[in-house]
Write an enzyme that holds these catalytic residues in place. Structure first.
Site, PDB file in Angstrom:
ATOM      1  N   LYS A  93      12.378 -63.815  71.340  1.00 18.77           N
ATOM      2  CA  LYS A  93      13.021 -64.034  70.360  1.00 18.77           C
ATOM      3  C   LYS A  93      13.749 -65.098  70.635  1.00 18.77           C
ATOM      4  O   LYS A  93      13.890 -66.442  70.718  1.00 18.77           O
ATOM      5  CB  LYS A  93      13.676 -63.680  69.226  1.00 18.77           C
ATOM      6  CG  LYS A  93      12.602 -62.032  68.716  1.00 18.77           C
ATOM      7  CD  LYS A  93      12.795 -61.294  67.270  1.00 18.77           C
ATOM      8  CE  LYS A  93      13.839 -60.636  67.226  1.00 18.77           C
ATOM      9  NZ  LYS A  93      13.398 -59.287  67.721  1.00 18.77           N
TER      10      LYS A  93
ATOM     11  N   ARG B 252      16.022 -59.415  58.720  1.00 19.69           N
ATOM     12  CA  ARG B 252      15.525 -58.162  59.751  1.00 19.69           C
ATOM     13  C   ARG B 252      14.946 -56.291  58.462  1.00 19.69           C
ATOM     14  O   ARG B 252      15.095 -56.023  58.392  1.00 19.69           O
ATOM     15  CB  ARG B 252      16.378 -57.070  59.834  1.00 19.69           C
ATOM     16  CG  ARG B 252      16.463 -57.613  61.878  1.00 19.69           C
ATOM     17  CD  ARG B 252      17.321 -57.232  62.068  1.00 19.69           C
ATOM     18  NE  ARG B 252      16.682 -56.377  63.564  1.00 19.69           N
ATOM     19  CZ  ARG B 252      16.888 -56.891  64.603  1.00 19.69           C
ATOM     20  NH1 ARG B 252      17.675 -58.431  65.088  1.00 19.69           N
ATOM     21  NH2 ARG B 252      17.158 -56.732  66.110  1.00 19.69           N
TER      22      ARG B 252
ATOM     23  N   ARG C 143      16.013 -55.192  81.024  1.00 25.78           N
ATOM     24  CA  ARG C 143      16.554 -56.315  80.543  1.00 25.78           C
ATOM     25  C   ARG C 143      18.071 -55.461  80.684  1.00 25.78           C
ATOM     26  O   ARG C 143      19.222 -55.725  81.232  1.00 25.78           O
ATOM     27  CB  ARG C 143      16.038 -56.264  79.054  1.00 25.78           C
ATOM     28  CG  ARG C 143      17.420 -57.803  78.430  1.00 25.78           C
ATOM     29  CD  ARG C 143      16.653 -57.935  77.388  1.00 25.78           C
ATOM     30  NE  ARG C 143      17.423 -57.373  76.397  1.00 25.78           N
ATOM     31  CZ  ARG C 143      16.585 -57.593  74.583  1.00 25.78           C
ATOM     32  NH1 ARG C 143      16.268 -58.541  74.437  1.00 25.78           N
ATOM     33  NH2 ARG C 143      16.984 -57.211  74.029  1.00 25.78           N
TER      34      ARG C 143
ATOM     35  N   ARG D 247      22.898 -54.651  78.626  1.00 22.85           N
ATOM     36  CA  ARG D 247      23.116 -54.336  77.025  1.00 22.85           C
ATOM     37  C   ARG D 247      22.725 -53.323  76.696  1.00 22.85           C
ATOM     38  O   ARG D 247      21.979 -52.425  76.976  1.00 22.85           O
ATOM     39  CB  ARG D 247      22.257 -55.540  76.441  1.00 22.85           C
ATOM     40  CG  ARG D 247      22.850 -56.764  75.562  1.00 22.85           C
ATOM     41  CD  ARG D 247      21.498 -56.993  74.445  1.00 22.85           C
ATOM     42  NE  ARG D 247      20.979 -55.740  74.013  1.00 22.85           N
ATOM     43  CZ  ARG D 247      20.210 -56.915  73.025  1.00 22.85           C
ATOM     44  NH1 ARG D 247      19.631 -58.479  73.492  1.00 22.85           N
ATOM     45  NH2 ARG D 247      19.894 -56.461  72.028  1.00 22.85           N
TER      46      ARG D 247
ATOM     47  N   ARG E  91      15.900 -48.238  67.874  1.00 23.62           N
ATOM     48  CA  ARG E  91      15.662 -49.271  67.762  1.00 23.62           C
ATOM     49  C   ARG E  91      13.865 -50.023  66.930  1.00 23.62           C
ATOM     50  O   ARG E  91      14.142 -50.454  66.373  1.00 23.62           O
ATOM     51  CB  ARG E  91      15.827 -50.774  68.345  1.00 23.62           C
ATOM     52  CG  ARG E  91      17.366 -50.692  68.433  1.00 23.62           C
ATOM     53  CD  ARG E  91      17.895 -51.272  70.295  1.00 23.62           C
ATOM     54  NE  ARG E  91      17.670 -52.438  70.390  1.00 23.62           N
ATOM     55  CZ  ARG E  91      17.792 -52.668  71.330  1.00 23.62           C
ATOM     56  NH1 ARG E  91      17.695 -52.004  72.050  1.00 23.62           N
ATOM     57  NH2 ARG E  91      16.689 -53.999  71.900  1.00 23.62           N
TER      58      ARG E  91
END
Ligand code: ADP
Length: 189
Positions: free
Chosen positions: A14, A89, A128, A134, A145
């Site tokens: 996204k 969401r 990532r 992160r 998640r």
């Protein structure tokens, strides 16, 4: 006015595709994840609350997110439109967005569903995490998640189909090809 919802599971691309759309259409970008991470970095009250949820892979309460989004929306002047990245969401958030836009005489132009196979999502997020550090991109939190995505967020697919705003996008493959499919879906509206 273009009001684009970019949708997809964590790791679906996204953020990357949003940057490209912003550049092409000259619209504003709201990434709820980026806003929350900035709040955490600045150690604000909202940031302190957000950190607890994000580290657990859980969603923040709808009212906090909706208020934050409304404030951000009102901060844009002479906007050509907005891409909403990471919002809505939940169904409650989608209803809030619909109402917020209706108050301004607007509506969602298109909802782009970036569809990526689950194994690929996992791989991308782990990578990532290694590159960006992160905190929520570790295997345990990613799994949580994805569960949250399936239970609370994925029902928005049918919701947006009913609104007549849904567009399916093949989210794996070359970045340029994905961008081209997205632009075609936007330009059709
Ligand atoms: P990703 O799409 O990779 O999960 P984001 O940066 O969009 O990453 O979001 C990171 C985290 O921020 C989410 O896991 C959640 O805790 C919180 N968050 C972001 N957007 C929302 C939202 N619309 N509602 C509730 N929580 C949110």
């Amino acid at each position: 006015m273009l009001n684009i919802v970019i949708f997809g599971a964590p790791g679906s691309g996204k953020g990357t595709q949003s940057e490209r759309i912003v550049e092409k259409y000259g619209i504003n970008h709201i990434s709820t994840g980026d806003v929350l991470r900035a709040e955490i970095k600045n150690n604000t009250e909202l940031g302190k609350v957000a950190k607890g949820y994000i580290d657990q892979g859980q969603l923040l309460p709808d009212n906090l997110i909706v208020d934050m989004l409304a404030a951000k929306l009102d901060s844009f002047e002479q906007s050509k439109g907005v891409i909403f990245d990471g919002f809505p969401r939940t169904i409650a958030q989608a209803e809030a967005l619909k109402a917020m836009l209706a108050e301004r005489g607007q509506q969602v132009t298109v909802m782009l569903d970036l569809d990526v196979p689950e194994e690929e999502l996992m791989e991308r997020l782990i990578k990532r995490g290694q590159e960006s550090g992160r905190a929520d991109d570790n295997e345990e939190t990613i799994k949580k998640r994805l569960v949250v995505y399936h239970s609370q967020t994925a029902p928005l697919i049918d919701w947006y189909k009913q609104e007549g705003q849904y567009a399916h996008i093949h989210g794996s493959g070359r970045l340029e090809d994905i961008t081209a499919e997205i632009c075609a879906a936007i330009d059709k509206r």
